[in-house]
Design a protein around this motif. Structure first.
Motif, PDB file in Angstrom:
ATOM      1  N   LYS A  77      35.344 -19.475  12.536  1.00 37.00           N
ATOM      2  CA  LYS A  77      35.778 -19.699  11.157  1.00 37.00           C
ATOM      3  C   LYS A  77      35.991 -21.186  10.842  1.00 37.00           C
ATOM      4  O   LYS A  77      35.570 -21.663   9.780  1.00 37.00           O
ATOM      5  N   THR A  78      36.629 -21.934  11.750  1.00 38.00           N
ATOM      6  CA  THR A  78      36.831 -23.360  11.490  1.00 38.00           C
ATOM      7  C   THR A  78      35.510 -24.116  11.554  1.00 38.00           C
ATOM      8  O   THR A  78      35.273 -25.051  10.764  1.00 38.00           O
ATOM      9  N   MET A 129      35.398 -12.630  10.654  1.00 46.05           N
ATOM     10  CA  MET A 129      34.427 -13.227  11.570  1.00 46.05           C
ATOM     11  C   MET A 129      34.701 -12.803  13.007  1.00 46.05           C
ATOM     12  O   MET A 129      35.848 -12.598  13.405  1.00 46.05           O
ATOM     13  N   LEU A 139      33.874 -23.690   8.252  1.00 48.82           N
ATOM     14  CA  LEU A 139      34.539 -24.502   7.236  1.00 48.82           C
ATOM     15  C   LEU A 139      34.116 -25.967   7.348  1.00 48.82           C
ATOM     16  O   LEU A 139      33.807 -26.624   6.356  1.00 48.82           O
ATOM     17  N   SER A 179      36.288 -17.406  16.834  1.00 49.54           N
ATOM     18  CA  SER A 179      35.353 -16.546  16.085  1.00 49.54           C
ATOM     19  C   SER A 179      34.359 -17.346  15.252  1.00 49.54           C
ATOM     20  O   SER A 179      33.373 -16.791  14.767  1.00 49.54           O
ATOM     21  N   ASP A 192      42.016 -25.540   6.295  1.00 50.24           N
ATOM     22  CA  ASP A 192      41.952 -25.062   7.680  1.00 50.24           C
ATOM     23  C   ASP A 192      43.357 -24.747   8.171  1.00 50.24           C
ATOM     24  O   ASP A 192      44.143 -25.656   8.453  1.00 50.24           O
ATOM     25  N   GLY A 212      39.803 -14.282  11.402  1.00 52.92           N
ATOM     26  CA  GLY A 212      39.258 -13.904  12.698  1.00 52.92           C
ATOM     27  C   GLY A 212      40.116 -14.449  13.821  1.00 52.92           C
ATOM     28  O   GLY A 212      40.991 -15.299  13.611  1.00 52.92           O
ATOM     29  N   LEU A 241      38.692 -16.851   5.370  1.00 53.31           N
ATOM     30  CA  LEU A 241      37.945 -16.617   6.602  1.00 53.31           C
ATOM     31  C   LEU A 241      38.964 -16.175   7.642  1.00 53.31           C
ATOM     32  O   LEU A 241      39.853 -16.935   8.010  1.00 53.31           O
ATOM     33  N   VAL A 297      40.894 -20.919   5.998  1.00 52.06           N
ATOM     34  CA  VAL A 297      40.821 -20.313   7.327  1.00 52.06           C
ATOM     35  C   VAL A 297      42.209 -19.855   7.739  1.00 52.06           C
ATOM     36  O   VAL A 297      43.197 -20.576   7.547  1.00 52.06           O
ATOM     37  N   VAL A 306      29.760 -13.224  10.442  1.00 51.79           N
ATOM     38  CA  VAL A 306      30.573 -12.524   9.447  1.00 51.79           C
ATOM     39  C   VAL A 306      30.250 -11.042   9.575  1.00 51.79           C
ATOM     40  O   VAL A 306      29.141 -10.613   9.257  1.00 51.79           O
ATOM     41  N   HIS A 323      44.261 -17.025  10.841  1.00 50.61           N
ATOM     42  CA  HIS A 323      44.212 -15.915  11.797  1.00 50.61           C
ATOM     43  C   HIS A 323      45.292 -14.887  11.457  1.00 50.61           C
ATOM     44  O   HIS A 323      45.459 -13.891  12.160  1.00 50.61           O
TER      45      HIS A 323
END
Length: 338
Positions: free
Chosen positions: A40-41, A209, A44, A38, A160, A34, A32, A192, A214, A194
């Motif tokens: 993503k976490t 994301m 998750l 965004s 994460d 972004g 994931l 996750v 998405v 970045h």
């Protein structure tokens, strides 16, 4: 294996998840990706049972997880900050998830010892069960956190930002080790990040994301070759946006030769060019070498043309010098209407 359908979650007036749909195949390693905020976490944590969506479904092996407590989902979770118990030894940290299982599912003491020792060997920490977390390096603590997640024999592994607190060298070593471990164990993993290099290098597929949605879910190769929109194109591959005009099947730039494009309406547009899209050769031209330096991956070149500074790729065998005149050719571009 994992399917997310129409997931919505709001914090006050802000949509953290805005109709997320996502399906992972068994055995996949998915990222994931972004910017911060965004979603993503949050996505998750919704899969893990640590957040509870306002609407939508989370399905694991076809079972709706809405009413299933986190500890019964068969999901292993690795936190960014490790979340190890400082007062416990490494052994007790790894054994924790086994000891809190319902009595009917809880292994006996001998089985717990066997499994923890097996996991310590698996994560390359044999003989360290008696240490405490503050006696370990950052990379070792991350491996303990991973072993604790694996102790419950999860169907799904969620991570994460698992390498966010590590230095670059340890980060690179651990991420390749994790990918190898994923393949050996046959896990379904979702992590996750970045860091686009991390996502594109490790994942089978990447879900990009933005604003709780998405916006594209595809292989790294497809994301780079055919981004879904200008936002994805600008987010990946160190791309630089450059204004252009599309005419007669070509994108025309100031200070650069035109490049062929397909399927883009004529008129004003924006092109995203990456360093690999721009070939620089020595010779008379409007461009000048602004900077050239060697690093572990070869020559990093910056050229100046039409008031722009662009990262580019030098022609094979040429070592450019600062201030040297040069010619720039655009080999490819991802172009979207302005």
């Amino acid at each position: 294996m994992i399917e997310v359908q129409g997931l919505h979650l709001r914090y006050g007036g802000v949509a953290a998840l805005d109709g997320v749909n996502l399906a992972l195949r068994a055995g996949e390693f998915v990222a994931l990706l972004g910017a911060s905020g965004s979603g993503k976490t949050t996505l998750l944590r919704s899969l893990a049972g640590l957040e509870f969506p306002d609407a939508g479904q989370v399905l694991i092996e076809g079972r709706d997880m809405a009413a299933v407590p986190a500890r019964e989902r068969g999901v292993g979770f690795v936190f960014q900050n490790y979340a190890l118990f400082r007062h416990m030894t490494v052994f007790e940290n790894i054994a924790f998830g086994l000891r809190i299982k319902p009595r009917r599912l809880r292994p006996g003491r001998a089985e717990i010892v066997r499994r923890v020792e097996e996991l310590l060997a698996l994560v390359r920490l044999p003989g360290m069960g008696g240490r405490h977390p503050d006696q370990l390096s950052g990379g070792q603590r991350q491996r303990v956190a991973l072993a604790r997640a694996l102790a419950i024999e999860p169907r799904v592994l969620l991570l994460d930002e698992p390498f966010g607190a590590l230095d670059a060298k340890v980060r690179k070593e651990l991420r390749h080790w994790l990918r190898g471990l994923h393949d050996r164990l046959g896990l379904t993993s979702l992590f996750v990040t970045h860091d686009q290099d991390e996502a594109l290098e490790l994942a089978d597929r990447v879900a990009v994301m933005r604003d709780g949605r998405v916006v594209q879910f595809d292989t790294p190769e497809a994301l780079l070759a055919a981004p879904a929109d200008a936002g994805v194109a600008g987010f990946l591959g160190d791309a630089v946006p450059i204004d252009c005009v599309v005419r007669d099947g070509q994108a025309w730039f100031e200070g650069l030769p035109p490049v062929a494009v397909a399927g883009v309406a004529e008129g004003k547009a924006v092109a995203f060019l990456r360093p690999v899209d721009l070939l620089v050769e020595p010779g008379a031209g409007e461009a000048r070498v602004a900077a050239a330096r060697q690093d572990g991956r070869g020559v990093r070149l910056t050229v100046e043309t039409a008031g722009m500074l662009l990262e580019a790729t030098p022609a094979p065998g040429w070592m450019p010098r600062r201030g040297e005149p040069c010619r720039v050719t655009a080999l490819a571009a991802r172009v979207f209407p302005a």
